[in-house]
Each structure stands twice: as structure tokens, then as C-alpha cells.
Design a protein around this motif. Structure first.
Motif, PDB file in Angstrom:
ATOM      1  N   PRO A   1      21.005  -8.301  -7.382  1.00  0.00           N
ATOM      2  CA  PRO A   1      20.912  -8.768  -8.773  1.00  0.00           C
ATOM      3  C   PRO A   1      20.149  -7.754  -9.633  1.00  0.00           C
ATOM      4  CG  PRO A   1      19.483 -10.070  -7.326  1.00  0.00           C
ATOM      5  CD  PRO A   1      20.059  -8.971  -6.505  1.00  0.00           C
ATOM      6  N   THR A   2      20.822  -6.621  -9.934  1.00  0.00           N
ATOM      7  CA  THR A   2      20.133  -5.516 -10.598  1.00  0.00           C
ATOM      8  C   THR A   2      19.877  -5.783 -12.073  1.00  0.00           C
ATOM      9  OG1 THR A   2      21.291  -4.101  -9.077  1.00  0.00           O
ATOM     10  CG2 THR A   2      20.147  -3.010 -10.866  1.00  0.00           C
ATOM     11  N   PHE A   3      20.881  -6.374 -12.742  1.00  0.00           N
ATOM     12  CA  PHE A   3      20.717  -6.558 -14.187  1.00  0.00           C
ATOM     13  C   PHE A   3      20.165  -7.928 -14.524  1.00  0.00           C
ATOM     14  CE2 PHE A   3      23.809  -3.148 -13.728  1.00  0.00           C
ATOM     15  CZ  PHE A   3      23.087  -2.155 -14.386  1.00  0.00           C
ATOM     16  N   VAL A   4      20.487  -8.900 -13.686  1.00  0.00           N
ATOM     17  CA  VAL A   4      19.853 -10.200 -13.864  1.00  0.00           C
ATOM     18  C   VAL A   4      18.768 -10.311 -12.811  1.00  0.00           C
ATOM     19  CG1 VAL A   4      21.707 -11.541 -14.894  1.00  0.00           C
ATOM     20  CG2 VAL A   4      21.672 -11.180 -12.434  1.00  0.00           C
ATOM     21  N   LEU A   5      17.682 -10.950 -13.157  1.00  0.00           N
ATOM     22  CA  LEU A   5      16.588 -11.052 -12.203  1.00  0.00           C
ATOM     23  C   LEU A   5      16.834 -12.136 -11.179  1.00  0.00           C
ATOM     24  CD1 LEU A   5      13.619 -10.521 -14.628  1.00  0.00           C
ATOM     25  CD2 LEU A   5      14.499  -8.929 -12.932  1.00  0.00           C
ATOM     26  N   SER A   6      17.608 -13.162 -11.581  1.00  0.00           N
ATOM     27  CA  SER A   6      17.899 -14.194 -10.591  1.00  0.00           C
ATOM     28  C   SER A   6      19.281 -14.777 -10.828  1.00  0.00           C
ATOM     29  CB  SER A   6      16.854 -15.306 -10.647  1.00  0.00           C
ATOM     30  OG  SER A   6      17.117 -16.173 -11.708  1.00  0.00           O
ATOM     31  N   ARG A   7      19.873 -15.239  -9.743  1.00  0.00           N
ATOM     32  CA  ARG A   7      21.209 -15.800  -9.817  1.00  0.00           C
ATOM     33  C   ARG A   7      21.217 -17.065  -8.958  1.00  0.00           C
ATOM     34  NH1 ARG A   7      24.178 -11.086  -9.096  1.00  0.00           N
ATOM     35  NH2 ARG A   7      25.095 -10.813 -11.130  1.00  0.00           N
ATOM     36  N   VAL A   8      21.819 -18.132  -9.497  1.00  0.00           N
ATOM     37  CA  VAL A   8      21.891 -19.381  -8.738  1.00  0.00           C
ATOM     38  C   VAL A   8      23.304 -19.532  -8.180  1.00  0.00           C
ATOM     39  CG1 VAL A   8      21.628 -21.889  -8.824  1.00  0.00           C
ATOM     40  CG2 VAL A   8      20.152 -20.435 -10.225  1.00  0.00           C
TER      41      VAL A   8
END
Ligand SMILES: Nc1ncnc2c1ncn2[C@@H]1O[C@H](COP(=O)(O)OP(=O)(O)OP(=O)(O)O)[C@@H](O)[C@H]1O
Ligand SMILES: [Mg+2]
Length: 316
Positions: A218-225
Motif C-alpha cells: 500500500p504505497t500510495f494509500v497508508l491503509s486498505r481494508v
């Protein structure tokens, strides 16, 4: 005497760490008495002050020793007792003229590495409350208080479970099997260098949990659900690489989903420990041989939730 580690001290002198034999008992006994004799007096006096060569020989037979040599002179020692899955650290001694050079840390690190290779699950030691700097030194090395008797504190540290993953597919398969142990509310803190395999392991976990969406760094977003496709916990995948502090991590508002998801934080060491009291620490390391793709995966159970499933982690 087999050589366990070699390095240079700050002043350029050679530090060699070796496993001593019974033939070294006399020198070790002298070293222990000198180191303990140089400390402030406490009541009752530590048994180390009345150490004997026979006592050292018996202690080495019940475990092993780790001896530091500086320019081939005995400078420090640690004695380890091994009792089934548990080990004890005793007689941590550095001769006064060799102190404050990181020798005790090097000895303890080597001892802990040897215990990890043997599959030991935890290590304990006794420290005296009268020496708060010594107690905080052990805390910095990951030890926590588990018992006390008078002014003697028992400090303990869990040792990692070590797994080998020769290929990326093996790392994913370990993740899939780990997913069977995971449940809602769990926090996994992954560390390891760039390209170590943290995301690869997470992909396996995601497959095992049967969550939706492809798992990528998740390089561009800090977290992903990643929501579950089977009514199980979601997977919250966080990359803390560019997060400077625990405060920034809290700003992500992870708490909303923490209780009903599995949260995995890449680069989480030193940042994510505050997310939960109990967590699984994952450290992925390459071997020293650049041609070898094998990853060593170290799983350290922190807290009751994880220590209680240690056997399942060992079976991964
Ligand atoms: N035994 C192995 N285990 C895991 N990955 C391996 C292994 N052997 C080779 N690889 C490769 O190493 C790379 C690991 O990359 P991955 O993105 O999982 O690392 P990472 O730790 O998440 O890195 P980053 O810190 O950049 O997020 C992948 O390209 C993977 O195919
Ligand atoms: Mg990654």
C-alpha cells in the motif's frame, strides 16, 4: 571453543564471542567474582559472589556459556541454563575495565540467538530491584517483569518461533496457514527490510482469510481494508513506512475496525505496538547469501493471546 561471533569494539580491539568448555571454568569463575564484586553491596548478597569453578562446570553442563574475548583475554560471560522449552540467563558479567562497550548486549544477543535456533520458547532471569539501571537495561532488551520475591525481580522474554520459507510461494503458504490461527481483533506487526516479503506473507494471509481485493504494497494509500467474502473478519493492511509516529497511526482511525478485523501493519515495529496489548510480531529476514531466496520468518508472540497459541505457530 567454537567461535560464535566476531566484531570490533569502538576502540578497534577485536571482540570474539565463543562457547567455552569446562577447561575455561577457572577463568570464568574469576571473571564472575570480579564483575559481581565490583557492584554495590546488596542484601542478601548474590550467589555469584561465591561462585566456584566446580559450580561453573556444573552450570555449563546444564546449558551452555557464552564467553567474550577481547584481544583473546576473557572480558565477559553469560551462563545459560536450559530446562525443556525454557531457559534462564545467569551471571551476566563483564570485567570492570571492559564495561560500557556493548559487550553485555553482544553476549545476551548471541545467547538469545542460540536459544532461538534450539527452539526454546522463553527465557527468564533474576535482576535486583536495587539496580534500576540494570532492570531498565533488560527492559530495553525486551524483558518484562513476571514475578518478584523480596527485591529480586524475575524478568522474562518470549523467543521467536523460526520458520524457513525457501520461495515466495512458501512464504504465502505460511501466511495461508497463519490465517487459520487469526481471528477478529488480532494485530500483526511485520518488519523486515525492503522486499523482505511482508506483503507476500500478507497475500497468503488474505487468501487464507478469503478477503476481497488484491493485496499489494500500500504505497500510495497508508491503509486498505479488504472485506471478508465469507462472513469472517476483514483484513486491514497498513503500511507504516512513511508514518513517523504512533500518533500519525492513530490519525488513520484504525480503531473503528480493529475489533472486528485482523490488522496487519507493515513497517509497524516501533509504531504500532500501541494498537493492542497483545500482538504477533513478525520479522522476515534474508540469509547472508544473495543467491539464496530463503526467508527466515520469526514470529514472536506478545501477550497471553499469542503465547497461548505458540504451539500452533510452531506447527506452521
Ligand atoms: N522466500 C521468499 N519469501 C518471500 N518473498 C520472496 C521469497 N523469495 C523471493 N521473494 C520475492 O521477494 C519480493 C518480496 O516483496 P514484498 O513486496 O513481499 O516485500 P515487502 O517486505 O513487503 O517489501 P516493502 O518493504 O517494499 O513493502 C517479491 O518479489 C517476492 O517474489
Ligand atoms: Mg510491502
Amino acid at each position: 571453543m567454537s567461535v560464535l561471533a566476531e566484531t570490533l569494539l569502538g576502540d578497534g580491539r577485536a571482540l570474539r564471542i565463543v562457547e567455552p568448555t569446562a577447561a575455561d571454568a577457572e577463568a570464568i569463575c574469576g571473571l564472575i567474582r570480579e564483575a559481581f564484586g565490583n557492584r554495590p553491596v546488596v542484601d542478601p548478597p548474590p550467589p555469584a559472589l561465591s561462585e566456584t569453578p566446580e559450580g561453573v562446570i556444573a552450570a555449563l553442563a546444564g546449558g551452555f556459556g557464552v564467553l567474550a574475548l577481547v584481544d583473546d583475554q576473557p572480558a565477559g560471560v553469560v551462563i545459560v541454563s536450559v530446562d525443556g522449552p525454557m531457559a534462564g540467563i545467569h551471571r551476566v558479567s563483564v570485567r570492570p575495565q571492559y564495561q560500557r562497550q556493548g559487550i553485555a548486549s553482544a553476549l545476551v544477543e548471541v545467547a538469545i540467538e542460540l536459544l532461538t535456533l534450539r527452539g526454546t520458547s522463553g527465557v527468564e532471569l533474576v535482576a535486583r530491584e536495587e539496580f534500576p539501571q540494570v532492570v531498565s537495561w533488560w527492559r530495553r532488551h525486551g524483558f518484562v517483569e513476571v514475578a518478584r520475591q523480596g527485591t529480586s525481580l524475575t524478568l522474562a522474554r518470549q523467543l521467536p518461533v523460526r520458520l524457513a520459507a525457501p520461495t515466495a510461494e512458501d512464504t504465502q503458504a505460511i501466511g495461508r496457514r497463519l490465517a487459520r490461527v487469526l481471528r477478529a481483533g488480532d494485530v500483526v506487526i511485520a518488519s523486515g527490510d525492503l522486499g523482505a516479503g511482508k506483503t507476500t506473507l500478507t497475500q497468503g494471509i488474505g487468501a487464507g482469510l478469503e478477503v476481497a481485493g488484491s493485496i499489494i504494497s500500500p504505497t500510495f494509500v497508508l491503509s486498505r481494508v479488504h472485506p471478508s467474502t465469507v462472513g469472517g473478519p476483514a483484513l486491514v493492511h497498513v503500511d507504516a513506512y512513511r508514518l513517523g509516529s504512533a500518533a500519525e497511526l492513530e490519525d488513520l482511525d484504525l480503531d473503528v475496525s480493529l475489533d472486528d478485523s485482523v490488522t496487519l501493519v507493515e513497517w509497524g515495529a516501533g509504531v504500532a505496538e500501541g494498537l493492542a496489548e497483545d500482538y504477533l510480531e513478525v520479522d522476515i529476514r534474508r540469509t547472508l547469501d544473495p543467491a539464496d531466496d530463503t526467508r527466515w520468518i520469526f514470529l514472536t508472540p506478545i501477550g497471553e493471546r499469542w503465547t497461548s497459541v505458540r504451539a500452533e505457530l510452531e506447527a506452521l
